[in-house]
Design an enzyme around this catalytic site. Sequence first.
Site, PDB file in Angstrom:
ATOM      1  N   SER A  89       0.847  -1.202   0.000  1.00  0.00           N
ATOM      2  CA  SER A  89       0.000   0.000   0.000  1.00  0.00           C
ATOM      3  C   SER A  89       0.875   1.241   0.000  1.00  0.00           C
ATOM      4  O   SER A  89       2.002   1.212   0.511  1.00  0.00           O
ATOM      5  CB  SER A  89      -0.878   0.028   1.252  1.00  0.00           C
ATOM      6  OG  SER A  89      -1.532   1.280   1.376  1.00  0.00           O
TER       7      SER A  89
ATOM      8  N   TYR B 117      -1.824  -0.208  10.103  1.00  0.00           N
ATOM      9  CA  TYR B 117      -1.925  -0.706   8.724  1.00  0.00           C
ATOM     10  C   TYR B 117      -0.647  -0.381   7.943  1.00  0.00           C
ATOM     11  O   TYR B 117      -0.046  -1.252   7.300  1.00  0.00           O
ATOM     12  CB  TYR B 117      -3.150  -0.064   8.057  1.00  0.00           C
ATOM     13  CG  TYR B 117      -3.304  -0.382   6.595  1.00  0.00           C
ATOM     14  CD1 TYR B 117      -3.610  -1.675   6.182  1.00  0.00           C
ATOM     15  CD2 TYR B 117      -3.149   0.605   5.616  1.00  0.00           C
ATOM     16  CE1 TYR B 117      -3.760  -1.972   4.830  1.00  0.00           C
ATOM     17  CE2 TYR B 117      -3.303   0.316   4.275  1.00  0.00           C
ATOM     18  CZ  TYR B 117      -3.605  -0.973   3.885  1.00  0.00           C
ATOM     19  OH  TYR B 117      -3.754  -1.274   2.555  1.00  0.00           O
TER      20      TYR B 117
HETATM   21  N1  LIG Z   1      -8.594  -0.684  -2.128  1.00  0.00           N
HETATM   22  C1  LIG Z   1      -7.565   0.079  -1.900  1.00  0.00           C
HETATM   23  O1  LIG Z   1      -7.617   1.304  -2.059  1.00  0.00           O
HETATM   24  C2  LIG Z   1      -6.239  -0.510  -1.453  1.00  0.00           C
HETATM   25  C3  LIG Z   1      -5.120   0.328  -1.427  1.00  0.00           C
HETATM   26  C4  LIG Z   1      -3.901  -0.178  -1.032  1.00  0.00           C
HETATM   27  C5  LIG Z   1      -3.775  -1.514  -0.691  1.00  0.00           C
HETATM   28  N2  LIG Z   1      -4.874  -2.308  -0.700  1.00  0.00           N
HETATM   29  C6  LIG Z   1      -4.707  -3.723  -0.323  1.00  0.00           C
HETATM   30  O2  LIG Z   1      -5.336  -4.531  -1.282  1.00  0.00           O
HETATM   31  C7  LIG Z   1      -5.858  -5.706  -0.673  1.00  0.00           C
HETATM   32  C8  LIG Z   1      -7.341  -5.844  -1.016  1.00  0.00           C
HETATM   33  O3  LIG Z   1      -8.026  -4.657  -0.672  1.00  0.00           O
HETATM   34  P1  LIG Z   1      -9.605  -4.485  -0.957  1.00  0.00           P
HETATM   35  O4  LIG Z   1      -9.874  -3.041  -1.000  1.00  0.00           O
HETATM   36  O5  LIG Z   1     -10.011  -5.364  -2.090  1.00  0.00           O
HETATM   37  O6  LIG Z   1     -10.167  -5.019   0.457  1.00  0.00           O
HETATM   38  P2  LIG Z   1     -11.156  -6.215   0.868  1.00  0.00           P
HETATM   39  O7  LIG Z   1     -11.292  -6.103   2.360  1.00  0.00           O
HETATM   40  O8  LIG Z   1     -12.368  -6.204   0.035  1.00  0.00           O
HETATM   41  O9  LIG Z   1     -10.319  -7.516   0.474  1.00  0.00           O
HETATM   42  C9  LIG Z   1      -9.520  -8.232   1.378  1.00  0.00           C
HETATM   43  C10 LIG Z   1      -9.926  -9.690   1.323  1.00  0.00           C
HETATM   44  O10 LIG Z   1      -9.049 -10.413   2.211  1.00  0.00           O
HETATM   45  C11 LIG Z   1      -9.827 -11.355   2.924  1.00  0.00           C
HETATM   46  N3  LIG Z   1      -9.184 -11.644   4.213  1.00  0.00           N
HETATM   47  C12 LIG Z   1      -9.023 -10.797   5.257  1.00  0.00           C
HETATM   48  N4  LIG Z   1      -8.469 -11.430   6.293  1.00  0.00           N
HETATM   49  C13 LIG Z   1      -8.253 -12.713   5.894  1.00  0.00           C
HETATM   50  C14 LIG Z   1      -7.696 -13.858   6.531  1.00  0.00           C
HETATM   51  N5  LIG Z   1      -7.282 -13.823   7.823  1.00  0.00           N
HETATM   52  N6  LIG Z   1      -7.614 -15.008   5.814  1.00  0.00           N
HETATM   53  C15 LIG Z   1      -8.053 -15.056   4.549  1.00  0.00           C
HETATM   54  N7  LIG Z   1      -8.593 -14.015   3.894  1.00  0.00           N
HETATM   55  C16 LIG Z   1      -8.695 -12.855   4.570  1.00  0.00           C
HETATM   56  C17 LIG Z   1     -11.177 -10.664   3.134  1.00  0.00           C
HETATM   57  O11 LIG Z   1     -12.217 -11.582   3.413  1.00  0.00           O
HETATM   58  C18 LIG Z   1     -11.366  -9.906   1.832  1.00  0.00           C
HETATM   59  O12 LIG Z   1     -12.130 -10.626   0.883  1.00  0.00           O
HETATM   60  C19 LIG Z   1      -5.556  -5.577   0.824  1.00  0.00           C
HETATM   61  O13 LIG Z   1      -4.339  -6.251   1.138  1.00  0.00           O
HETATM   62  C20 LIG Z   1      -5.374  -4.077   1.007  1.00  0.00           C
HETATM   63  O14 LIG Z   1      -4.552  -3.763   2.111  1.00  0.00           O
HETATM   64  C21 LIG Z   1      -6.104  -1.833  -1.083  1.00  0.00           C
END
Ligand SMILES: NC(=O)c1ccc[n+]([C@@H]2O[C@H](COP(=O)([O-])OP(=O)(O)OC[C@H]3O[C@@H](n4cnc5c(N)ncnc54)[C@H](O)[C@@H]3O)[C@@H](O)[C@H]2O)c1
Length: 253
Positions: free
Chosen positions: A145, A155
Amino acid sequence: MSKRFTDRLVLVTGAGGGLGRAFAQRFASEGASLILTDVDVPLLEETAALLRAQGTVCSTHKFDLASESETLQFAAEICSQHPRLDVLINNAGLAYGEISHSFAALSQQKWLRYFAINSIAPLILAQALRPSLAEAKGVVLNVSSMAAFMPATAYGVTKSSLNAMTYGMANTFGADGIRVNAIAPGLMETPASTAQLPPGTHERIQSQQALKLHGTAEDISALAAFLASDDARFITAEIMSCDAGNRLRGWRS
Ligand SMILES: NC(=O)c1ccc[n+]([C@@H]2O[C@H](COP(=O)([O-])OP(=O)(O)OC[C@H]3O[C@@H](n4cnc5c(N)ncnc54)[C@H](O)[C@@H]3O)[C@@H](O)[C@H]2O)c1
């Protein structure tokens, strides 16, 4: 669209979520077969149904990345069924709620859970899948991120650790011809980021970017497809930002 992943197998964790689903759809559209994992079974099955409707072969697996034993059991099954694994995308993570706004007052127990899922599980999973990744001279992508570069929250600290973990993994796994990189997204529109962040966050972050663009999950999945493809065969140990220049904001008025 080119088909860089025909006859290749791609594993996506957190495949029920916004970025995870976008990774799955992008690699499927380029010919890959998919292994999809998540703790959220209904969302996971939704992703699988979308892929199967377009003819993609995929399997779904529920396990909790916070549990080392569940992770190792899953990986052992995958290695026995699939002697070659081309791509592992360590996408699952905790990004919203307390982890995204807390720092100094968190208990040790919470810190350990956050590190376990966001920083350590990607290594445990990759190491357990290493025989199949090595056979394919595969690729690992860790989803970091922009928060890693200004870690004022738990985070950000976990993602900063994931960046360090990426260097260590690239160094170690390179012995088997496995490339390891990370992607550091800016704020991208996903169902979770829209639902969980305070109103106005997307507009505020967009105003800080060098490019006043709206970030989408497809911006990240396109970069992942490049980094996982043979076009990037000389790239490893890289943390690639995809944030419309947001990381420069400290240097702008
Ligand atoms: N959306 C953004 O703007 C953004 C920006 C930077 C980084 N990220 C990173 O991208 C990734 C996905 O983000 P997103 O926005 O799609 O979020 P999201 O919460 O929709 O997706 C995360 C997924 O991980 C799964 N998860 C969480 N804990 C878990 C565990 N213990 N075991 C198995 N699965 C687990 C959740 O059920 C979920 O489906 C994350 O790592 C997040 O930190 C997202």
